[in-house]
Design a protein around this motif. Structure first.
Motif, PDB file in Angstrom:
ATOM      1  N   ALA A 161       3.683   5.903  44.424  1.00 23.77           N
ATOM      2  CA  ALA A 161       2.824   6.530  43.411  1.00 23.77           C
ATOM      3  C   ALA A 161       2.859   8.053  43.534  1.00 23.77           C
ATOM      4  N   LEU A 162       2.845   8.555  44.754  1.00 22.59           N
ATOM      5  CA  LEU A 162       2.937  10.000  44.966  1.00 22.59           C
ATOM      6  C   LEU A 162       4.288  10.513  44.479  1.00 22.59           C
ATOM      7  N   ARG A 163       5.339   9.778  44.802  1.00 25.00           N
ATOM      8  CA  ARG A 163       6.696  10.142  44.374  1.00 25.00           C
ATOM      9  C   ARG A 163       6.787  10.172  42.849  1.00 25.00           C
ATOM     10  N   ALA A 164       6.200   9.177  42.184  1.00 27.02           N
ATOM     11  CA  ALA A 164       6.221   9.139  40.712  1.00 27.02           C
ATOM     12  C   ALA A 164       5.427  10.305  40.130  1.00 27.02           C
ATOM     13  N   GLY A 165       4.304  10.631  40.752  1.00 24.98           N
ATOM     14  CA  GLY A 165       3.507  11.771  40.288  1.00 24.98           C
ATOM     15  C   GLY A 165       4.260  13.076  40.427  1.00 24.98           C
ATOM     16  N   TYR A 166       4.966  13.210  41.545  1.00 22.35           N
ATOM     17  CA  TYR A 166       5.748  14.422  41.755  1.00 22.35           C
ATOM     18  C   TYR A 166       6.906  14.500  40.766  1.00 22.35           C
ATOM     19  N   ALA A 167       7.564  13.386  40.531  1.00 23.68           N
ATOM     20  CA  ALA A 167       8.654  13.369  39.550  1.00 23.68           C
ATOM     21  C   ALA A 167       8.144  13.793  38.182  1.00 23.68           C
ATOM     22  N   ALA A 168       6.956  13.326  37.804  1.00 19.54           N
ATOM     23  CA  ALA A 168       6.381  13.669  36.498  1.00 19.54           C
ATOM     24  C   ALA A 168       6.081  15.162  36.398  1.00 19.54           C
ATOM     25  N   ILE A 169       5.496  15.736  37.454  1.00 16.86           N
ATOM     26  CA  ILE A 169       5.175  17.171  37.402  1.00 16.86           C
ATOM     27  C   ILE A 169       6.458  18.006  37.406  1.00 16.86           C
ATOM     28  N   LYS A 170       7.462  17.550  38.136  1.00 16.84           N
ATOM     29  CA  LYS A 170       8.743  18.262  38.158  1.00 16.84           C
ATOM     30  C   LYS A 170       9.381  18.245  36.766  1.00 16.84           C
ATOM     31  N   ASP A 171       9.367  17.080  36.128  1.00 12.09           N
ATOM     32  CA  ASP A 171       9.936  16.975  34.776  1.00 12.09           C
ATOM     33  C   ASP A 171       9.193  17.880  33.794  1.00 12.09           C
ATOM     34  N   LYS A 172       7.867  17.863  33.877  1.00 12.14           N
ATOM     35  CA  LYS A 172       7.047  18.695  32.985  1.00 12.14           C
ATOM     36  C   LYS A 172       7.368  20.173  33.194  1.00 12.14           C
ATOM     37  N   CYS A 173       7.398  20.602  34.449  1.00 12.53           N
ATOM     38  CA  CYS A 173       7.637  22.023  34.748  1.00 12.53           C
ATOM     39  C   CYS A 173       9.063  22.448  34.402  1.00 12.53           C
ATOM     40  N   ALA A 174      10.022  21.552  34.627  1.00 16.01           N
ATOM     41  CA  ALA A 174      11.410  21.869  34.257  1.00 16.01           C
ATOM     42  C   ALA A 174      11.531  22.015  32.743  1.00 16.01           C
ATOM     43  N   ALA A 175      10.818  21.183  31.994  1.00 19.32           N
ATOM     44  CA  ALA A 175      10.852  21.276  30.524  1.00 19.32           C
ATOM     45  C   ALA A 175      10.174  22.558  30.033  1.00 19.32           C
ATOM     46  N   LEU A 176       9.101  22.943  30.702  1.00 17.20           N
ATOM     47  CA  LEU A 176       8.376  24.162  30.303  1.00 17.20           C
ATOM     48  C   LEU A 176       9.116  25.442  30.693  1.00 17.20           C
ATOM     49  N   HIS A 177       9.958  25.359  31.735  1.00 15.97           N
ATOM     50  CA  HIS A 177      10.621  26.555  32.267  1.00 15.97           C
ATOM     51  C   HIS A 177      12.116  26.311  32.463  1.00 15.97           C
ATOM     52  N   PRO A 178      12.831  25.963  31.383  1.00 10.22           N
ATOM     53  CA  PRO A 178      14.264  25.680  31.549  1.00 10.22           C
ATOM     54  C   PRO A 178      15.018  26.928  32.010  1.00 10.22           C
ATOM     55  N   GLY A 179      15.795  26.763  33.067  1.00  4.74           N
ATOM     56  CA  GLY A 179      16.597  27.873  33.567  1.00  4.74           C
ATOM     57  C   GLY A 179      15.823  28.927  34.332  1.00  4.74           C
ATOM     58  N   ASP A 180      14.515  28.745  34.536  1.00  5.00           N
ATOM     59  CA  ASP A 180      13.679  29.742  35.207  1.00  5.00           C
ATOM     60  C   ASP A 180      13.133  29.139  36.504  1.00  5.00           C
ATOM     61  N   MET A 181      13.848  29.352  37.614  1.00  2.00           N
ATOM     62  CA  MET A 181      13.446  28.753  38.894  1.00  2.00           C
ATOM     63  C   MET A 181      12.064  29.212  39.341  1.00  2.00           C
ATOM     64  N   HIS A 182      11.744  30.482  39.112  1.00  2.00           N
ATOM     65  CA  HIS A 182      10.444  30.993  39.546  1.00  2.00           C
ATOM     66  C   HIS A 182       9.316  30.387  38.722  1.00  2.00           C
TER      67      HIS A 182
END
Length: 175
Positions: free
Chosen positions: A127-148
């Protein structure tokens, strides 16, 4: 282009090969090398960059290892904003893409404990892993190409999860 890619089952083998390269390079004072970060967690999407924690017996040994680490092809950046750490990065000489990040610390550092506790919590809790995957996907979508921007976006979630993992580890050790 997303910063995060699907899990690659080869990441652990790549990390082991890199850790072995460090261990067999004659780096004095090196105690061990841990694979950390998202690439160390099975089935977790990640930036395709291997994160390692080389652990040294002392700060003097860590600093004395600089030339050997640079001979491995790593760029040495010193503390790079985090006291006590020595940050080194390795970019693929052909593509220029980042392949490995090494966050060197002295044995006993709280930073080692924090990274290992978070990694182990993610490995143990779907469940923690799935939650982290979801936040990573959300943040990657919001900040494409912007690592910071990506890192800042997921920072609060990660800090809370790390604190919980460290508390769980402390509770387990005292029981």
């Amino acid at each position: 282009m997303s910063l995060v890619v699907a899990p690659d089952p080869n990441w652990p083998a790549q990390a082991k090969a890199e850790a072995d390269r460090w261990c067999h390079s004659g780096v004095s004072g090196l105690v061990t090398v841990h694979h950390i970060g998202s690439t160390s967690v099975p089935d977790l999407p990640a930036k395709p960059i291997i994160d390692l924690i080389p652990v040294f017996e002392s700060e003097a040994a860590m600093d004395a290892a600089r030339s050997k680490i640079e001979a491995l092809g790593f760029e040495w950046l010193g503390e790079f904003g985090l006291p006590g750490r020595r940050y080194c990065r390795y970019d693929d000489p052909e593509t220029g893409k980042r392949r490995v990040q090494a966050h060197c610390y002295v044995d006993g550092s709280d930073e080692i404990t924090r990274h290992i506790a978070f990694r182990d919590a993610l490995r143990a809790d779907p469940a923690l892993r799935a939650g982290y995957a979801a936040i990573k996907d959300k943040c990657a979508a919001l900040h494409p190409g912007d690592m910071h921007g990506y890192g800042d976006c997921k920072s609060d979630w990660v800090q809370k999860a790390e604190a919980h993992a460290i508390n769980a580890l402390a509770t387990k050790e005292t029981s």
